[in-house]
Structures are given as structure tokens and as C-alpha cells.
Design a protein around this motif. Structure first.
Motif, PDB file in Angstrom:
ATOM      1  N   ASN A   8       1.217  -1.142  -0.023  1.00  0.00           N
ATOM      2  CA  ASN A   8       0.255   0.097  -0.056  1.00  0.00           C
ATOM      3  C   ASN A   8       0.970   0.727   0.054  1.00  0.00           C
ATOM      4  N   GLU A   9       0.464   2.577  -0.052  1.00  0.00           N
ATOM      5  CA  GLU A   9       1.246   3.067   0.063  1.00  0.00           C
ATOM      6  C   GLU A   9       2.031   4.223   1.055  1.00  0.00           C
ATOM      7  N   LYS A  10       1.789   3.159   2.040  1.00  0.00           N
ATOM      8  CA  LYS A  10       2.560   3.243   3.449  1.00  0.00           C
ATOM      9  C   LYS A  10       3.518   2.426   2.957  1.00  0.00           C
TER      10      LYS A  10
END
Length: 560
Positions: free
Chosen positions: A392-394
Motif C-alpha cells: 500500500n501507499e505506506k
């Protein structure tokens, strides 16, 4: 009247129920398999369920649009389509793989495209199975695609154009897979099927069939840039050797090529060899001048130059009878029918890898660095059966979801699509944990620097038997050891990959041009293998790709 109105209401209710249904995602299902089950496009499912754009999750409930909800009753038979597997067929018709195998005991580990299988007991199959080549009464031919065959080789075998093959088999426009059946138009000029099969390409020892009675001519176009180095007063020759990477590659390749020429001379092969300095820079070379000022009319093979734009220029040689080999570039240009690319390009390596994985298992997964990954798009377009997962983006990855999709009792290939060290480290460590429960093999499209990071020990990659496609193999045969010993004696160092490449490309070119039919015909009909490289020219591009993996003893081996 009231009765008719009531019947109409019932019909409308049933139609609404029919127009839209709910589907609970089961383990192992993908967006693609669900779309096939309900005969609706993946795009329509995504429109109705925008939350699944990054893949479906087990136990989630999908709304299936009205486009094509199919009859729930199972048909009697199924005709095998390209890319069908036991798993995909069992899911499509809601029966287990074990039941499918009991109904069809004659099927092996792989399906034959175009054959029929039973979906219910007592069903008689009408199509013949295990058919190699069938000539029908309708003036067409059914051809089963064998390993390493291509549209080009099949078109030559049956004396028909590639366009004619694709017209009859639209699915073949993106390439072929072993086991497919193609419908081909029959031409009166092709003779019998038995006669045509003689034209099939086979792996041979070119040294056994050389013609030593006819003199051949070889030219090497090497970008030494001697004039530029001589005129440059700002650097010494030693400084050039220390700082110019391209010059070092050129010199290593040339040293290997010289060893190939020496070896061929010792073997008594009749040929002359000339070397020209192309004086290449990023935007220019003197290739045109060399061709203009020298007689190339009797040259059989030209090796070089090293860049595509100049390869295309060299491809304008007399009557296209001279084979021009691009030795290191793998981005195919537009040089013409006589220009050959000795390095398998990225697309070929990916296709060979996917064919290998599909032949071994249908449990293929991919972990991408992001949803915008180029490889993710490639899979969704060409191999939708590959189930993709994303960081994911994190930078966090859900390994629990991956685990819920892994399958026990079969090989699980996990393709790692990331060059970020922290992600590679995370995937390797977590796959090692999952390997305690599942048969997992790590796969990469290409080896990158992140895999050599000190915190990722080779023993971990070996434990996961990391697999990757490669243009070269590890070779410890007596021939390879003799080459390395002779090279070191002449050059005081062990041969690196460019030196070995120089030997392989040059020695293979010499052997092919010394065949009775010459290089061009040999490239069309024969597969060969040298120290580290295989040469299988299809549409003038080398398709010689190896599957290599990290073995438990920390060596790199060729996969079978």
C-alpha cells in the motif's frame, strides 16, 4: 385480467433477480475466473464493485451485473480453450479437480487445446484426443503447437503467411503456447504433413556439419574509438580504461571474439576475418564510410555495430545476403530481414518465464511495489490468471491475504516485482515463514541490485529457490573450463560475461556461416548452444532463454 397482471409482476421480479446476483468470493478465485464463471467482462464487474480494483478478497461479496448471468445447470462437456487449467475449469463449473479427473481419467497433467472433457458421468466425447496433426476433408489442417514453435516457424512449415494463421486463429496474435491447436488453411504446395515436419527447427551440434571446402568471410565492427583516444590529450590510455565502461565492454567482447576466431582456425574452418573500428559516439559512427570504402559483396557475416541505429545502417549491405548480428542490444530495431539480434529481449524472457511457470502449476501470484506497476499491467493484459497483490501507499503488505490464497499440495510461484530493498527484505523474510506450511518458490523477472543487499543472504534466496529467466547459463562442462583456462592464459584474467558473450556470438556465427547452406538458412532451421548462450533465432531475434534458480548448495542451476 388480475391473473395476467399478477403473472407479469412475478416475471418482472424474476427478471430483476436474474439481472443482478451476488457472488461470495471463495479461496483461489480471481476477478478473471469470476468473470468467466458468469460470462461477463472484468470491466463490468469492476464498474459494479469499484472497491475490488486491486483484487478480490476471500469471503467478500460481489455484485454481478446483468450482462450475462449464465444458466446454473452444468453442461455435459467442455472444449478446452487456451490457458484453461484443471483449476479454472473446476471453478467455472463448480466441481472439484478430483471429480474432474475421475470423469476424465485419460487427461494428463496438461490439457490439449481443442479437446473435449466430460463434466458429467456417462458422457461420450466426440472429438479425437492426443492428435498431433489432422488433415480434414474441409481443406484445412489442425496443427498442435509443439515446444518452441512460433508463428514464423509454423508459417514456414506449411508455406502460409503469418497473417493467414492469425486470420483463422485470432488468439494467436499475441503469441503461442505449447499444446494449442491451430486451424490452418491447406495449400496444395505444402506436400504431405510428414514432409513438412522435416522443416521443424531442432537443436544440433553445428560443428558436426560444417563445410570445410568453401571459404567464408567474417567482419567485426568494433567501437574502439582509437582516433578519439589518440587525439584526446586530457586523458591517458590508462585513464580511459579506468573510466570508460563502454570501452571496457568492447575490449572484453573483442577478446572473447578473438578466442573464438583462434579456436575456429585450430579446427580447420576455412574463413577470413577482418576488424574495423566504427569510431562510434552516441550520435554518429563511420559505419557508412566503412561499407562504402570496402568490398562487402562476399562478406557472409558482420558482427556489430553495437547500437541499433548503426545495425540498421549495416543492414543495407549488398542484396541482404550478408547476415548482420547485433551482439549486445536486445531492443529490436527495424534493420531488415538480414539483421539478427543475439540477445533475447525483455518480452521474450518474460514470455518464456510465464510459459515455464504455467507448465508447472496454476498457483501463480505476484507481489508488486505498487498498483501502478508496469508488470502488474502486463499480467492483467496477458496473464489475467496471475493473482496480483500490492504494497500500500505506506509501504505495508498484507501477508495474511496472500496466505489465504496459497494452495497446499501444489507449487506456489510468488513473483516479486520490486527493486526497493526494504520491500524485497520483507517479502523474502515472510515467504520463508510461509514456506513452513506451503511449497513456495520465489520468482523474479530479472535480478536487480536489491537482491544483492547484504541483509538478504544468498542462503535465504536459495531456501526459496529463487527462479529467474536469463540469456546465459552457468556452465561447468569440460568445454567451458577449457575456454576459461585458454582465455586466462592469453589475457591474465578470468573471462567475464562480455568476454564469454564475445566468444559465444562469434563462434556460433562462424559455425553457421560455414554450414553448407550458410548463416541465413542455418538461423532459420537450427538451434545451437555455446559456452553460456543458446541461439534460437525466431523472426531474427534470439529466443534462447534459460530458467535459472538458486540451489540449496548456494550455486545457480538451470531449471529443468
Amino acid at each position: 385480467m388480475k391473473k395476467a397482471y399478477f403473472v407479469l409482476i412475478l416475471f418482472l421480479v424474476s427478471f430483476i433477480n436474474f439481472a443482478q446476483t451476488k457472488h461470495t468470493v471463495t479461496k483461489g478465485e480471481t476477478l478473471y475466473s469470476i468473470s468467466k464463471k458468469y460470462n461477463v467482462s472484468t470491466e463490468d464487474i469492476l464498474k459494479a464493485n469499484p472497491e475490488v480494483k486491486n483484487g478480490v478478497q476471500e469471503n467478500s461479496i460481489l455484485t454481478i451485473p446483468k450482462a450475462a448471468i449464465i444458466d446454473s445447470s452444468t453442461p455435459n462437456k467442455h472444449i478446452i480453450q487456451p490457458k484453461d487449467t484443471k483449476y479454472s475449469v473446476s471453478k467455472k463449473y463448480g466441481i472439484s479437480i478430483e471429480e474432474l479427473e475421475k470423469l476424465n481419467p485419460e487427461i494428463g497433467t496438461e490439457f490439449e487445446i481443442g479437446s473435449e472433457i466430460r463434466l458429467k458421468k456417462g458422457v461420450v466425447l466426440s472429438l479425437p484426443k492426443s492428435v498431433k496433426n489432422i488433415v480434414s476433408s474441409e481443406n484445412i489442417i489442425s496443427h498442435k503447437v509443439e515446444a518452441k514453435e512460433t508463428l514464423y516457424s509454423i508459417s514456414k512449415m506449411y508455406n502460409i503467411s503469418i497473417e493467414e494463421i492469425i486470420a483463422k486463429n485470432p488468439i494467436a496474435k499475441d503469441g503461442l503456447a505449447e499444446g494449442w491447436f491451430l486451424i490452418l488453411p491447406k495449400k496444395s504446395s505444402i506436400g504431405t504433413i510428414k514432409d513438412s515436419i522435416i522443416l521443424k527447427k531442432e537443436k544440433v551440434n553445428l560443428l558436426e556439419t560444417v563445410n570445410k571446402t568453401k571459404k567464408r568471410n567474417l567482419v567485426l565492427l568494433m567501437p574502439f574509438n582509437i582516433n578519439r583516444i589518440e587525439k584526446d590529450s586530457s586523458k591517458t590510455k590508462i585513464e580511459y580504461l579506468k573510466t570508460d565502461k563502454f570501452l571496457n565492454i568492447t575490449l572484453d567482447f573483442y577478446a572473447g571474439a578473438l578466442k573464438a576466431i583462434d579456436s575456429a582456425k585450430v579446427l580447420g574452418l576455412p574463413f577470413n576475418a577482418k576488424v574495423y573500428d566504427t569510431e562510434s559516439s552516441k550520435y554518429s559512427s563511420n559505419v557508412a564510410t566503412i561499407i562504402k570504402n570496402n568490398d562487402f559483396s562476399n562478406v557472409d557475416v558482420v558482427i556489430g555495430p553495437f547500437t541499433n541505429s548503426f545495425v540498421e545502417l549495416a543492414g543495407q549491405l549488398v542484396d541482404k545476403k550478408t547476415a548482420v548480428i547485433s551482439p549486445l542490444t536486445n531492443d529490436v530495431g527495424v534493420g531488415g530481414s538480414n539483421v539478427f539480434y543475439a540477445m533475447p529481449n525483455e518480452t521474450i524472457q518474460k514470455e518464456k518465464l510465464m510459459a515455464y511457470l504455467q507448465a508447472k502449476s496454476d498457483a501463480i501470484f505476484a507481489i508488486h511495489s505498487s498498483s501502478k506497476s508496469k508488470l502488474s499491467t502486463y499480467f492483467s493484459t496477458n496473464y489475467p490468471e496471475v493473482k496480483s497483490f500490492y504494497f500500500n501507499e505506506k509501504g505495508i503488505f498484507d501477508y495474511a491475504t496472500l496466505k489465504s490464497n496459497l494452495q497446499k499440495g501444489k507449487k506456489n510461484f510468488v513473483i516479486l516485482d520490486s527493486d526497493k530493498i526494504i520491500q524485497v527484505l520483507s517479502v523474502v523474510n515472510n515467504l520463508l515463514k510461509l514456506k513452513k506450511e506451503f511449497d513456495i518458490q520465489l520468482v523474479v523477472i530479472e535480478r536487480n541490485d536489491a537482491l544483492d543487499f547484504e541483509e538478504i543472504p544468498s542462503k535465504n534466496l536459495a531456501a526459496l529457490q529463487m527462479l529467474y529467466p536469463s540469456a546465459i547459463r552457468e556452465n561447468e562442462t569440460s568445454e567451458a573450463l577449457l575456454f576459461a583456462k585458454a582465455y586466462k592464459k592469453d589475457n591474465k584474467v578470468q573471462p567475464n560475461q562480455y568476454a564469454t558473450r564475445g566468444f559465444d556470438v562469434t563462434f556460433d556465427a562462424i559455425l553457421r556461416m560455414c554450414q553448407e547452406e550458410g548463416f541465413l538458412k542455418s538461423a532459420e532451421t537450427q538451434i545451437s548452444e555455446q559456452i553460456e548462450s543458446q541461439f534460437n533465432y525466431i523472426n531474427n531475434t534470439n529466443n534462447g532463454v534459460y530458467m535459472m534458480y538458486y540451489n540449496s548448495d548456494l550455486t545457480i542451476k538451470q531449471a529443468q
